[in-house]
Structures are given as C-alpha cells and as structure tokens.
Enzyme design. Structure first.
Site, PDB file in Angstrom:
ATOM      1  N   CYS A  22     -19.120  21.378   5.735  1.00 43.68           N
ATOM      2  CA  CYS A  22     -18.314  21.799   6.887  1.00 43.68           C
ATOM      3  C   CYS A  22     -18.920  23.037   7.556  1.00 43.68           C
ATOM      4  CB  CYS A  22     -16.884  22.100   6.458  1.00 43.68           C
ATOM      5  SG  CYS A  22     -15.974  20.663   5.838  1.00 43.68           S
ATOM      6  N   TYR A  28       0.795  -1.226   0.000  1.00 45.47           N
ATOM      7  CA  TYR A  28       0.000   0.000   0.000  1.00 45.47           C
ATOM      8  C   TYR A  28       0.830   1.280   0.000  1.00 45.47           C
ATOM      9  CZ  TYR A  28       0.711  -0.567   5.108  1.00 45.47           C
ATOM     10  OH  TYR A  28       1.235  -0.733   6.365  1.00 45.47           O
ATOM     11  N   CYS A  29       2.147   1.193  -0.080  1.00 48.31           N
ATOM     12  CA  CYS A  29       2.983   2.389   0.015  1.00 48.31           C
ATOM     13  C   CYS A  29       2.644   3.379  -1.094  1.00 48.31           C
ATOM     14  CB  CYS A  29       4.459   2.008  -0.071  1.00 48.31           C
ATOM     15  SG  CYS A  29       5.564   3.439   0.037  1.00 48.31           S
ATOM     16  N   GLY A  64      10.138   6.910   2.909  1.00 51.82           N
ATOM     17  CA  GLY A  64      11.105   5.849   2.902  1.00 51.82           C
ATOM     18  C   GLY A  64      11.476   5.322   4.271  1.00 51.82           C
ATOM     19  N   CYS A  77      -2.502  24.423   7.421  1.00 46.79           N
ATOM     20  CA  CYS A  77      -1.465  23.405   7.232  1.00 46.79           C
ATOM     21  C   CYS A  77      -0.094  24.073   7.168  1.00 46.79           C
ATOM     22  CB  CYS A  77      -1.732  22.617   5.954  1.00 46.79           C
ATOM     23  SG  CYS A  77      -2.910  21.287   6.177  1.00 46.79           S
ATOM     24  N   CYS A 108      -8.066  16.591   6.573  1.00 43.64           N
ATOM     25  CA  CYS A 108      -6.723  16.608   5.989  1.00 43.64           C
ATOM     26  C   CYS A 108      -6.778  16.943   4.502  1.00 43.64           C
ATOM     27  CB  CYS A 108      -6.072  15.242   6.180  1.00 43.64           C
ATOM     28  SG  CYS A 108      -4.435  15.106   5.429  1.00 43.64           S
ATOM     29  N   CYS A 155     -12.520  19.814  13.805  1.00 41.50           N
ATOM     30  CA  CYS A 155     -11.980  19.100  12.654  1.00 41.50           C
ATOM     31  C   CYS A 155     -11.275  20.028  11.669  1.00 41.50           C
ATOM     32  CB  CYS A 155     -13.121  18.362  11.962  1.00 41.50           C
ATOM     33  SG  CYS A 155     -12.732  17.640  10.382  1.00 41.50           S
ATOM     34  N   ASP A 215       4.593  16.049   3.578  1.00 39.58           N
ATOM     35  CA  ASP A 215       5.152  14.840   2.998  1.00 39.58           C
ATOM     36  C   ASP A 215       4.250  14.238   1.925  1.00 39.58           C
ATOM     37  OD1 ASP A 215       7.110  12.851   2.743  1.00 39.58           O
ATOM     38  OD2 ASP A 215       5.991  11.489   4.020  1.00 39.58           O
TER      39      ASP A 215
END
Length: 384
Positions: free
Chosen positions: A329, A36-37, A82, A273, A342, A338, A289
C-alpha cells in the site's frame, strides 16, 4: 485478534461523532438460508443462542430519543439484518411516530432499509413511500443465477417472490436500488447481469464481492478471486460507460467522488473505519456489522450515552485498523483513494488486519481502467 495496532496518527486522535446507525431489529435472524450467508457458520455471533431476537418498543424508544438528541441536526437510520422486515411493519410505523415526537425543528432525519424483499406488500410500500424511505433489495441477477445460492428455509429458490416485492415497490413509486452479491454464480456474467437489471428499469446497482473462508484461510466454494472480480468490474465499466449519465453503479460513483475531493459514500474507501455503528436488537453497539463480536462491543444504548460510546478507546482502535500500513500500500499510486481497502477483506483469511486486502488486485485493475476517464468526467461536470 492478530495484527499490530498503531497509535492513531496525528489528526486521527479521536473518532468523529456518530451520525449514522445500522440497526438490526431482528438481529441476524432471517427468513432465508442463503448458501453464502456469513451468519450461517459464524461462531463469533454472540446472539446465536438467544431466543426471540426482536427489538422491544422500550429499546426502540430509547434509541430514537437519545440518538436524535445526540446527532442533531442530521440523523440517519438504516435497517438491516438478518432480515429487518421480520420485526413487522408496526415496528417501523412506531419508529416514524417516535422520530416525529423526538425530532426537533430543522432536524434532518433519513430512513433506509436493506431487505431480501420476500415480505414486501402494499402496507410496507405505502410506509416507504409516505416517509421517503430508500430501500435496497437483494437480487443476484436473473432467476437461474439468483436461485443458485439465495434459497428459502425449504431449500427452494426465492427469485419469483423477490421480483413480486420489486413490482410492489414500483407500483407505489418507492425509491429503491439493487444490491447484487458477486459470487461464483455470476462473476463471469457481467453483461448478463447488466442487461437484466436494465431490462427491469433498475438504474442504481451496488455490487458486493463475496469472500468467505474456512478456519484454515481457504476460500469457500462460492468465494470469487480478486482477478475474477477485477475482470467483472472492468467489463461492467465498459457496459456502464455509455449510460453513465442515467445509470449509477455505486463503486464507480465512489471513485468519482474520491476524484472530486469528496468523501466516498462507501466506508471501504475512507481513511478510517468510523463512519457508522451497528445497533443490535437488544441495544448492544458495535463498530461494524462484520465485527459483531464480544471483543469489539462498544456498549449498550440502554446503559451508555452516545458521547460515551463515541469516545471509547475501542472505537478508536477499530477506526485505526485502516491505518495499519502494508508495504504494498505504501508504494501504491492508488493508496490515497483506496486507503488499504476493507478491514474485513484484510482480516478474514488469516485473522490479521495487517494483511493486504483480499481484493487488492481487483481494485488495481478497475482503478487503472476507470480513473482517467472518470477524472475527465468529473472535470467536465465541475468545471475544474
């Protein structure tokens, strides 16, 4: 990049100073081939064709020197991949030496690492213990569950080697927690997972919901649904509640932090963010990331200063992805907790930051169950 980007609202006209780094000393290179990476089929990864992706000592020294000066008095270094242990223990021993050399009196410096645990041995664990590192180790549950997706380069399971690493951490008294990816392998096994982690004397758990999509926005086979994740969280909450004073599950901690008026430790529950930046092996800097993509590159530490990087309009633009209002929202009673979820989970299915978070229904399920008892718990602990 689809979706409208609003002008930052009043009070969000500038992103805050950077006090936390997520550093990838070996970039996305890994010694495993987890099914699943998200790096395995990531066309946007700008470093796929680069050979020998390892951070040089020169870049490391530049990173430590400039960041400690910029971020004083509190500086946080987190290492991820990684697989960061591929950089070798000597790299991290050099890191600590540089921090001791460039740090100033009264400066707080913390180090942490997220690892698959395969390479951990006495040398690694002695380093972690001596310098009070916090280690996160990836375990998806008992052997039959973990080995379904977390495979080595030969396609074999990795659970036994991971648990050997866990035993080494325990032997040396290293503080560690577990990061468990919630996939189709274990989303229906909340009780089995909790029992397994408790049997291993693991008392800090972070669950990470898995969602990856194909080019048409269809979920890949290992991706869980929002409803599945919501049921998983609710069942986990019931299992955890009797032990809440001695076991920590990060998402429940985050809800309690928000109810206490504190900023939750997870960035997904922040208003914007901008809580950290990513530093790639060659010094390139990105805001997240999940968005190590050329369109979001903020600069390079070998060429740009931290004040320049922190003030880039592109960083403000990324920070504002959380502020893009979705009609659901705006009418949600949990919006102030919340903050839209994300950006990865909003953007991934259809490449649109204006979409609803893929796991919105799960958040509503666990908030409906957990907010009331956690609010009472917070009031008891704080006396307010």
């Amino acid at each position: 990049m689809a979706g409208a980007f609003p002008i930052l609202p009043e009070g969000l006209g500038s992103a805050p100073r950077i006090t936390s780094l997520l550093i990838k000393p070996a970039s996305a290179v890994c010694n495993l081939d987890c099914t699943y990476c998200f790096y395995l089929d990531r066309e946007a990864d700008p470093y796929t064709s680069m050979p020998g992706r390892r951070m040089t000592e020169e870049t490391l020294e530049r990173l430590v020197d400039t960041f400690l000066f910029y971020s004083y008095p509190s500086s946080a270094f987190a290492f991820q991949g990684g697989e960061p242990t591929l950089a070798g223990p000597a790299f991290f021993e050099k890191l600590v030496t540089l921090q001791q050399s460039y740090g100033r009196n009264g400066q707080s410096v913390s180090n942490s690492m997220q690892t698959n645990g395969i390479l951990l041995d006495d040398r690694w664990c002695e380093l972690f213990k001596q310098y009070n590192w916090l280690v996160g180790i990836s375990i998806d549950g008992p052997e039959s569950v973990h080995d379904l997706y977390r495979l080595n380069k030969q396609g074999a399971g990795t659970w036994r080697k991971v648990m050997k690493g866990v035993e080494c951490l325990k032997k040396h008294g290293v503080d560690f927690n577990v990061l468990c990816v919630v996939s189709q392998a274990n989303v229906s096994k909340a009780a089995e997972l909790y029992k397994f982690f408790r049997s291993q004397a693991i008392d800090y758990i972070q669950y990470i919901p898995l969602s990856e999509f194909d080019g048409l926005g269809q979920p890949l086979p290992f991706t869980i649904t929002a409803e599945q994740y919501g049921r998983f969280l609710c069942e986990s909450f019931d299992l955890w509640w009797p032990e809440r004073r001695k076991v920590r599950i990060r998402y429940f901690d985050n809800i309690a932090e928000a109810l206490a008026g504190q900023k939750p430790s997870t960035c997904t529950m922040h208003e914007t963010c901008d809580s950290y930046v990513v530093v790639e092996y060659n010094g390139d800097v990105y805001p997240c990331d999940f968005f190590v993509e050329k369109d979001w590159k903020l600069g390079n530490i070998n060429l740009d200063s931290w004040p320049e990087i922190s003030r880039l309009q592109r960083r403000y633009r990324f920070a504002a992805t959380k502020t893009i209002a979705h009609p659901d929202c705006q009418a949600c009673e949990y919006q102030s907790m919340c903050h839209g979820g994300c950006p990865k989970h909003r953007h991934d299915p259809h490449r649109n930051f204006a979409d609803l978070d893929y796991f919105c229904a799960a958040y509503k399920m666990i908030f409906a169950k957990a907010v009331r008892p956690l609010r009472k718990e917070v009031q008891q602990l704080t006396g307010r």
